[in-house]
Design an enzyme around this catalytic site. Structure first.
Site, short mmCIF file in Angstrom:
data_model
loop_
_atom_site.label_atom_id
_atom_site.label_comp_id
_atom_site.label_asym_id
_atom_site.label_seq_id
_atom_site.Cartn_x
_atom_site.Cartn_y
_atom_site.Cartn_z
N PRO A 43 0.85 -1.20 0.00
CG PRO A 43 0.04 -1.01 2.19
CD PRO A 43 0.79 -1.93 1.26
CD GLN B 105 -2.40 0.14 5.64
OE1 GLN B 105 -2.17 1.27 5.23
NE2 GLN B 105 -1.44 -0.76 5.78
CB CYS C 66 1.73 5.53 9.02
SG CYS C 66 1.89 7.15 8.25
CE LYS D 113 3.19 -2.40 4.53
NZ LYS D 113 3.69 -1.05 4.85
CG ASN E 220 7.26 -4.04 2.62
OD1 ASN E 220 7.10 -3.09 3.37
ND2 ASN E 220 7.41 -3.89 1.33
N GLY E 221 10.30 -4.73 2.04
CA GLY E 221 11.43 -3.81 2.24
C GLY E 221 12.57 -4.05 1.28
CG ASP E 222 15.44 -1.84 1.06
OD1 ASP E 222 14.70 -0.87 0.81
OD2 ASP E 222 16.32 -1.83 1.93
N GLY F 59 6.94 -2.44 -2.81
CA GLY F 59 6.42 -1.07 -2.89
C GLY F 59 7.13 -0.29 -3.97
C1 LIG Z 1 4.87 7.03 -1.07
C2 LIG Z 1 4.66 5.92 -0.05
C3 LIG Z 1 3.43 5.80 0.56
C4 LIG Z 1 3.21 4.79 1.51
N1 LIG Z 1 1.97 4.65 2.05
C5 LIG Z 1 1.71 3.59 2.88
C6 LIG Z 1 0.40 3.32 3.35
O1 LIG Z 1 -0.57 4.03 3.04
N2 LIG Z 1 0.23 2.25 4.18
C7 LIG Z 1 1.27 1.44 4.54
O2 LIG Z 1 1.07 0.47 5.28
N3 LIG Z 1 2.52 1.65 4.09
C8 LIG Z 1 2.76 2.69 3.25
N4 LIG Z 1 4.02 2.86 2.74
C9 LIG Z 1 5.09 1.88 3.07
C10 LIG Z 1 5.16 0.77 2.01
O3 LIG Z 1 3.97 0.00 2.02
C11 LIG Z 1 6.37 -0.16 2.26
O4 LIG Z 1 6.23 -0.74 3.54
C12 LIG Z 1 7.70 0.56 2.20
O5 LIG Z 1 7.76 1.43 1.08
C13 LIG Z 1 8.88 -0.43 2.12
O6 LIG Z 1 8.77 -1.29 1.00
P1 LIG Z 1 9.60 -1.05 -0.38
O7 LIG Z 1 11.06 -0.99 0.00
O8 LIG Z 1 9.26 -2.23 -1.23
O9 LIG Z 1 9.13 0.26 -0.94
C14 LIG Z 1 4.27 3.89 1.84
C15 LIG Z 1 5.50 4.03 1.21
C16 LIG Z 1 5.72 5.02 0.27
C17 LIG Z 1 7.07 5.12 -0.41
#
Ligand SMILES: Cc1cc2nc3c(=O)[nH]c(=O)nc-3n(C[C@H](O)[C@H](O)[C@H](O)COP(=O)(O)O)c2cc1C
Length: 300
Positions: A10, A64, A94, A133, A194-196, A218
């Site tokens: 998300p 969510q 968040c 989450k 999740n992450g990177d 993400g």
């Molecule tokens: C622009 C942006 C908005 C996000 N909004 C949410 C959100 O609404 N809810 C949530 O649980 N995480 C949110 N996240 C976190 C992502 O879901 C994810 O946990 C985080 O980016 C790490 O994963 P990644 O390295 O694959 O990006 C957001 C991240 C970004 C970059």
């Protein structure tokens, strides 16, 4: 290589219905909406209710919620489930100051007693899947993801996604995948890591490293929804996927929101093309959709 359950993370103001559906059509598993303020759901706030809308083809989808008052969260969950959502996900990650200052998002991880009451109340309210989450913890001195996960499992939560950075880390540094492994060890319910994750190879590496049941992507999916295909996708197919995304934006978003989304996503799609640096500025300055599309396709 074995098939992995890949999911779209998300992301507020990014993962709306058109982008989620494109991810699903590329192979993404269960979808999750961006965070929705529980109180705003109860107040019938138009913008929030708009964000809560999903297309039938997106199912299974979880919506969510962001909040900390158990009763408000429970009532918001009931209303959202009544719209046909398959599950409710609780945001405990968040990091934004104005959210955590209200005790919401990642702040819920600092209060395990409060979190337990929220889990119990929401569990009673949610008929479908109830997931959470979480982050690794609040800061490096309080990494409590396994403890929160055990509490959640004991209260009947169905699954947990772990973005292992702490709130203090926000999005900086490398995501410490060991924390995901420690949550997998702590509970029997499915854990999504999740992450990177920026490639299919990263997804396999995360699963091998942590034993997670699914991998959530993400930022690695921005401008690259074909990552969910799990195979290489040629230029023609990428073009087809982009066109499909543009059609969905046009069909399902209001003209004002559509123009913003068009610019944002096309800038991401253009990242891998030469000449992107100059294009980006011009894309954001463009005044209407036709101008944006001309600019983009002249480059792509
Ligand atoms: C622009 C942006 C908005 C996000 N909004 C949410 C959100 O609404 N809810 C949530 O649980 N995480 C949110 N996240 C976190 C992502 O879901 C994810 O946990 C985080 O980016 C790490 O994963 P990644 O390295 O694959 O990006 C957001 C991240 C970004 C970059």
């Amino acid at each position: 290589m074995t098939v992995i359950d890949l999911r779209l993370a998300p992301m507020a103001a990014v993962t709306n219905a058109p982008f989620r559906l494109v991810a699903r059509e590329c192979g993404a598993g269960r979808l999750t909406s961006e965070e929705l303020d529980a109180r705003a759901v109860l107040h019938g706030d138009d913008k929030t209710l708009d964000l809560a809308r999903f297309l039938p083809e997106e199912r299974p989808i979880s919506l969510q919620l962001l909040g900390n008052d158990p009763d408000v969260l429970a009532e918001a969950a009931r209303r959202l489930e009544a719209t046909g959502a398959d599950g409710i996900d609780l945001n405990m990650g968040c990091p934004v100051a104005k959210i955590v200052s209200k005790g919401q998002g990642a702040a819920l991880m600092r209060d395990s007693l409060g979190a337990a009451v929220v889990f119990r109340t929401l569990r009673k309210a949610v008929q479908g899947a109830f997931t959470i989450k979480i982050r690794g913890g609040w800061d490096e001195h309080t990494i409590n993801a396994p403890e929160i996960a055990r509490l959640a499992e004991a209260e009947g939560v169905d699954g947990i996604t772990v973005h292992p950075r702490t709130r203090a880390q926000q999005y900086t540094g490398q995501a410490p995948w060991d924390v995901i492994a420690s949550v997998v060890d702590a509970v029997a319910i499915p854990v999504t890591g999740n992450g990177d994750v920026r490639s299919l190879a990263d997804a396999h590496a995360m699963r091998a490293h942590t034993g997670c049941a699914a991998v959530m992507i993400g930022r690695g999916a921005l401008g690259r929804p074909w990552i969910f295909r799990g195979v290489d996708v040629d230029r023609d197919e990428r073009r087809r996927i982009i066109r499909r995304h543009l059609d969905l934006i046009d069909a399902h978003l209001s003209p004002r929101v559509a123009l913003v989304q068009l610019k944002k996503h096309l800038a991401w799609y253009a990242v891998e093309r030469p000449g992107m640096a100059q294009l980006r500025q011009r894309l954001f300055e463009a005044r209407d959709a036709a101008e944006v599309l001309d600019l983009f396709w002249s480059l792509w």
